[in-house]
Each structure stands twice: as C-alpha cells, then as structure tokens.
Motif scaffolding. Structure first.
Motif, PDB file in Angstrom:
ATOM      1  N   LEU A  90       0.833  -1.202   0.000  1.00  0.00           N
ATOM      2  CA  LEU A  90       0.000   0.000   0.000  1.00  0.00           C
ATOM      3  C   LEU A  90       0.870   1.255   0.000  1.00  0.00           C
ATOM      4  O   LEU A  90       2.057   1.212   0.319  1.00  0.00           O
ATOM      5  CB  LEU A  90      -0.907   0.015   1.235  1.00  0.00           C
ATOM      6  N   GLY A  91       0.256   2.384  -0.326  1.00  0.00           N
ATOM      7  CA  GLY A  91       0.948   3.664  -0.258  1.00  0.00           C
ATOM      8  C   GLY A  91       1.789   3.943  -1.484  1.00  0.00           C
ATOM      9  O   GLY A  91       1.615   3.343  -2.545  1.00  0.00           O
ATOM     10  N   GLU A  92       2.726   4.877  -1.324  1.00  0.00           N
ATOM     11  CA  GLU A  92       3.520   5.358  -2.453  1.00  0.00           C
ATOM     12  C   GLU A  92       4.998   5.394  -2.094  1.00  0.00           C
ATOM     13  O   GLU A  92       5.363   5.695  -0.957  1.00  0.00           O
ATOM     14  CB  GLU A  92       3.099   6.783  -2.827  1.00  0.00           C
ATOM     15  N   LEU A  93       5.833   5.124  -3.083  1.00  0.00           N
ATOM     16  CA  LEU A  93       7.266   5.318  -2.880  1.00  0.00           C
ATOM     17  C   LEU A  93       7.582   6.798  -2.712  1.00  0.00           C
ATOM     18  O   LEU A  93       8.480   7.178  -1.961  1.00  0.00           O
ATOM     19  CB  LEU A  93       8.047   4.738  -4.060  1.00  0.00           C
ATOM     20  N   ALA A  94       6.833   7.663  -3.422  1.00  0.00           N
ATOM     21  CA  ALA A  94       7.060   9.105  -3.325  1.00  0.00           C
ATOM     22  C   ALA A  94       6.629   9.661  -1.975  1.00  0.00           C
ATOM     23  O   ALA A  94       7.042  10.760  -1.596  1.00  0.00           O
ATOM     24  CB  ALA A  94       6.311   9.826  -4.446  1.00  0.00           C
ATOM     25  N   ASP A  95       5.790   8.933  -1.257  1.00  0.00           N
ATOM     26  CA  ASP A  95       5.316   9.354   0.065  1.00  0.00           C
ATOM     27  C   ASP A  95       4.644  10.725   0.014  1.00  0.00           C
ATOM     28  O   ASP A  95       4.738  11.522   0.944  1.00  0.00           O
ATOM     29  CB  ASP A  95       6.475   9.368   1.063  1.00  0.00           C
ATOM     30  N   GLU A  96       3.950  10.996  -1.102  1.00  0.00           N
ATOM     31  CA  GLU A  96       3.284  12.290  -1.235  1.00  0.00           C
ATOM     32  C   GLU A  96       1.980  12.335  -0.455  1.00  0.00           C
ATOM     33  O   GLU A  96       1.622  13.354   0.138  1.00  0.00           O
ATOM     34  CB  GLU A  96       3.018  12.584  -2.716  1.00  0.00           C
ATOM     35  N   ASN A  97       1.241  11.226  -0.471  1.00  0.00           N
ATOM     36  CA  ASN A  97      -0.021  11.149   0.259  1.00  0.00           C
ATOM     37  C   ASN A  97       0.043  10.137   1.398  1.00  0.00           C
ATOM     38  O   ASN A  97      -0.373  10.421   2.513  1.00  0.00           O
ATOM     39  CB  ASN A  97      -1.158  10.764  -0.696  1.00  0.00           C
ATOM     40  N   ARG A  98       0.570   8.951   1.090  1.00  0.00           N
ATOM     41  CA  ARG A  98       0.669   7.876   2.075  1.00  0.00           C
ATOM     42  C   ARG A  98       2.013   7.180   1.920  1.00  0.00           C
ATOM     43  O   ARG A  98       2.460   6.930   0.802  1.00  0.00           O
ATOM     44  CB  ARG A  98      -0.446   6.840   1.855  1.00  0.00           C
ATOM     45  N   ARG A 148     -15.303  -8.148   0.380  1.00  0.00           N
ATOM     46  CA  ARG A 148     -14.453  -7.330   1.244  1.00  0.00           C
ATOM     47  C   ARG A 148     -13.954  -6.126   0.455  1.00  0.00           C
ATOM     48  O   ARG A 148     -13.454  -6.264  -0.659  1.00  0.00           O
ATOM     49  CB  ARG A 148     -13.257  -8.132   1.751  1.00  0.00           C
ATOM     50  N   LEU A 149     -14.090  -4.946   1.035  1.00  0.00           N
ATOM     51  CA  LEU A 149     -13.548  -3.727   0.447  1.00  0.00           C
ATOM     52  C   LEU A 149     -12.225  -3.401   1.125  1.00  0.00           C
ATOM     53  O   LEU A 149     -12.142  -3.368   2.356  1.00  0.00           O
ATOM     54  CB  LEU A 149     -14.517  -2.562   0.640  1.00  0.00           C
ATOM     55  N   VAL A 150     -11.182  -3.162   0.318  1.00  0.00           N
ATOM     56  CA  VAL A 150      -9.886  -2.718   0.830  1.00  0.00           C
ATOM     57  C   VAL A 150      -9.594  -1.352   0.218  1.00  0.00           C
ATOM     58  O   VAL A 150      -9.502  -1.217  -1.007  1.00  0.00           O
ATOM     59  CB  VAL A 150      -8.764  -3.715   0.479  1.00  0.00           C
ATOM     60  N   HIS A 151      -9.466  -0.335   1.059  1.00  0.00           N
ATOM     61  CA  HIS A 151      -9.219   1.036   0.605  1.00  0.00           C
ATOM     62  C   HIS A 151      -7.715   1.199   0.393  1.00  0.00           C
ATOM     63  O   HIS A 151      -6.945   1.267   1.352  1.00  0.00           O
ATOM     64  CB  HIS A 151      -9.727   2.015   1.655  1.00  0.00           C
ATOM     65  N   ALA A 152      -7.299   1.271  -0.885  1.00  0.00           N
ATOM     66  CA  ALA A 152      -5.876   1.383  -1.211  1.00  0.00           C
ATOM     67  C   ALA A 152      -5.595   2.578  -2.115  1.00  0.00           C
ATOM     68  O   ALA A 152      -4.575   2.600  -2.814  1.00  0.00           O
ATOM     69  CB  ALA A 152      -5.394   0.097  -1.874  1.00  0.00           C
ATOM     70  N   SER A 153      -6.477   3.577  -2.112  1.00  0.00           N
ATOM     71  CA  SER A 153      -6.284   4.773  -2.931  1.00  0.00           C
ATOM     72  C   SER A 153      -5.605   5.853  -2.094  1.00  0.00           C
ATOM     73  O   SER A 153      -6.209   6.382  -1.151  1.00  0.00           O
ATOM     74  CB  SER A 153      -7.631   5.291  -3.448  1.00  0.00           C
ATOM     75  N   PRO A 154      -4.347   6.208  -2.413  1.00  0.00           N
ATOM     76  CA  PRO A 154      -3.584   7.095  -1.524  1.00  0.00           C
ATOM     77  C   PRO A 154      -4.183   8.478  -1.319  1.00  0.00           C
ATOM     78  O   PRO A 154      -4.012   9.065  -0.242  1.00  0.00           O
ATOM     79  CB  PRO A 154      -2.213   7.187  -2.210  1.00  0.00           C
ATOM     80  N   ASP A 155      -4.862   9.042  -2.336  1.00  0.00           N
ATOM     81  CA  ASP A 155      -5.361  10.410  -2.180  1.00  0.00           C
ATOM     82  C   ASP A 155      -6.860  10.478  -1.922  1.00  0.00           C
ATOM     83  O   ASP A 155      -7.431  11.573  -1.871  1.00  0.00           O
ATOM     84  CB  ASP A 155      -5.006  11.263  -3.404  1.00  0.00           C
ATOM     85  N   ALA A 156      -7.505   9.332  -1.752  1.00  0.00           N
ATOM     86  CA  ALA A 156      -8.946   9.336  -1.500  1.00  0.00           C
ATOM     87  C   ALA A 156      -9.219   9.464  -0.006  1.00  0.00           C
ATOM     88  O   ALA A 156      -8.507   8.880   0.818  1.00  0.00           O
ATOM     89  CB  ALA A 156      -9.592   8.064  -2.038  1.00  0.00           C
ATOM     90  N   PRO A 157     -10.258  10.204   0.363  1.00  0.00           N
ATOM     91  CA  PRO A 157     -10.625  10.296   1.779  1.00  0.00           C
ATOM     92  C   PRO A 157     -11.315   9.010   2.230  1.00  0.00           C
ATOM     93  O   PRO A 157     -11.478   8.064   1.442  1.00  0.00           O
ATOM     94  CB  PRO A 157     -11.601  11.470   1.789  1.00  0.00           C
ATOM     95  N   ALA A 158     -11.728   8.964   3.472  1.00  0.00           N
ATOM     96  CA  ALA A 158     -12.589   7.870   3.917  1.00  0.00           C
ATOM     97  C   ALA A 158     -13.859   7.882   3.073  1.00  0.00           C
ATOM     98  O   ALA A 158     -14.364   8.946   2.698  1.00  0.00           O
ATOM     99  CB  ALA A 158     -12.923   8.026   5.389  1.00  0.00           C
ATOM    100  N   VAL A 159     -14.377   6.697   2.755  1.00  0.00           N
ATOM    101  CA  VAL A 159     -15.502   6.616   1.825  1.00  0.00           C
ATOM    102  C   VAL A 159     -16.645   5.792   2.402  1.00  0.00           C
ATOM    103  O   VAL A 159     -16.454   4.944   3.272  1.00  0.00           O
ATOM    104  CB  VAL A 159     -15.068   5.999   0.472  1.00  0.00           C
TER     105      VAL A 159
END
Length: 264
Positions: free
Chosen positions: A138-146, A167-178
């Motif tokens: 999960l997340g980003e190598l750039a560490d811009e959001n996560r 099962r829903l897995v939230h793996a979108s770095p720039d998305a808020p809670a949904v």
C-alpha cells in the motif's frame, strides 16, 4: 468534483495468468512420518501412545496460504523474496498473486524492483499465522499522500452460504474515507472506510452498481465513482479501491478504479 467512472468488473481471479510469475514454493519437508516413528518409542504408559504422537506431529505443523497484492500506484513491477528465495517475479501494479502455501511462522520478506535486487523497497520480518492472508503493498514510494508500507490482511475464505461475501480494501492514496452504497444511496454496504481499512459485507448474488462517496454521517456524500459488479452466491471476493482520484497531480497517472478478485 471528480468525474464519475463507470466500469464493468468481471469477477475473475488475477493470478499467474495475469502476469505474476511464481518462481518457487515453500512448505513442509514431508518428514512427518519419520518424526512420529521416533516419538512412538518414548511411550510413558499412556494408552495408544503411538497414535497420540502421530496426531501431535500433525497438529504441530500449521499451514498458511499467503498471496501478494501490488497496490502501490507509483511503484515499479516488483520481485518478492521470502527468506532469500525469489517466490514471485515481475509483479505489476494491480496484480494479485495466487496463494502460496507456507508453514506458519516468521519469514524475512524483501520486495525489490523487478530484476534489480539492489533497489529494495521493503525488507522486514513478517509473522504469518495459520489461515489465509494477503500481503498488500500500500501507499507510495514518493510518500506524497501515504507512505509505502505492506499490510497483512486476514482473508475469510469460509463458505458464505447462499450469499456472496465481499471485502472492500481502501488502497487509494489520495482518497478520503468513503461510504459505498447501492440503489441511489438507499443501502449502505460500507461506511467510513479509510485508507488501509478492510471491511466485509454479505449480499445476495446478483448485479449491483456500487456508488463510492466521501464518508459523511448520513452516508449521502456526492458520488465520485460508480462500478458495476455481479457477485455470485456462495463465492468470496476482495474489491481493492486503487489509483488516484486526481491522477493529474499525483506521482503516477493511475486513475481511481476497482480491482475485484475471487478469494474462494
């Protein structure tokens, strides 16, 4: 406002056919019979000592089913090493491997850029218990959001009966809670799912349009994306929310999407 995305998601397993090459497998050494024979000579007067020792040996070796999901949108294709051995090679973004069978225990897990063992993006010990698990990058190598960080998710692959388990897995770095709803918001399937969260629900088999909304107390935020799915009763699925809501300003041009795989 982010433009809505509508996708038809065929619920099919993404494994070796999807570009994930299995480089090896690990498991027991198959010497359980020899061990039980040695133990049977140490009877302490209990009835059926030989049978008990054989049963104990079988119970001592607990097994795990482990797979890898590459959900980091700005990471390159990766190789995965376990205790120094390459077990997965050239794993692309959004790929989910088949399950590998391992003995339960602690393993040294290293993730590198594909074909470049010197470019290490993760190198830690992971404890794997008995059961089925997904190691999700999960997340980003750039560490811009996560920040980039693998997460170990326990997979409930038990029989859901006549319904489908999703099962829903939230793996979108720039998305808020949904919140995720169906039927123009009349039914809430998931609420307040934040990045890294995994939540389950069971629904009757059939066709659904999933509505993804920023989480609100009343679950009625504006719909930012919709996805058509058709889960079958008696099956188990994982739906990974991946990519960016705003790919134009993100470290990678990967739009928000839903990756659905069959768990069982």
């Amino acid at each position: 406002m982010v433009q809505n995305h509508t996708r038809r998601r065929a619920l099919t397993l993404i494994g070796t056919a999807g570009g994930v090459a299995l480089a090896g497998c690990m498991g027991g050494d198959g010497n359980g019979d020899d061990d039980s024979s040695d133990d049977s000579g140490n009877g302490m007067g209990a009835d059926d000592g030989t049978d008990d020792s054989e049963s104990d040996d079988d119970m001592d070796t607990s097994m795990s089913n482990v797979r890898v999901a590459h959900l980091s949108p700005d990471a390159p294709d990766v190789d995965v090493y376990v205790d120094g051995d390459a077990v997965l090679e050239d794993v692309p973004y959004r790929a989910v491997s088949d399950y590998l069978e391992l003995e339960s225990g602690t393993y040294a897990v290293m993730i590198t850029a594909a074909g470049d063992a010197d470019t290490v993006v993760y190198d830690e010990d992971l404890e794997v218990a008995e059961g089925s698990f997904t190691i999700a990058a999960l997340g980003e190598l750039a560490d811009e959001n996560r920040p980039f960080e693998p997460a170990v998710l326990e997979d409930d692959v038990s029989d859901p009966g006549d319904d489908a388990r999703v099962r829903l897995v939230h793996a979108s770095p720039d998305a808020p809670a949904v919140d995720v709803t169906v039927g123009d918001g009349e039914t809430v399937l998931f609420e307040d799912a934040a990045f890294g969260d995994a939540a389950e629900t069971e629904v009757p088999g059939g066709e659904y349009t999933l509505e993804v909304r920023p989480a609100t107390e009343t679950n009625d935020g504006d719909v930012v994306a919709t996805f058509d799915v058709a889960p079958e009763g008696g099956s188990v699925y994982s739906a990974f929310a991946v990519g960016y809501l705003k790919p134009g300003s993100a470290p990678a041009d990967e739009a928000f999407d839903l990756e659905v795989v069959v768990d069982a």
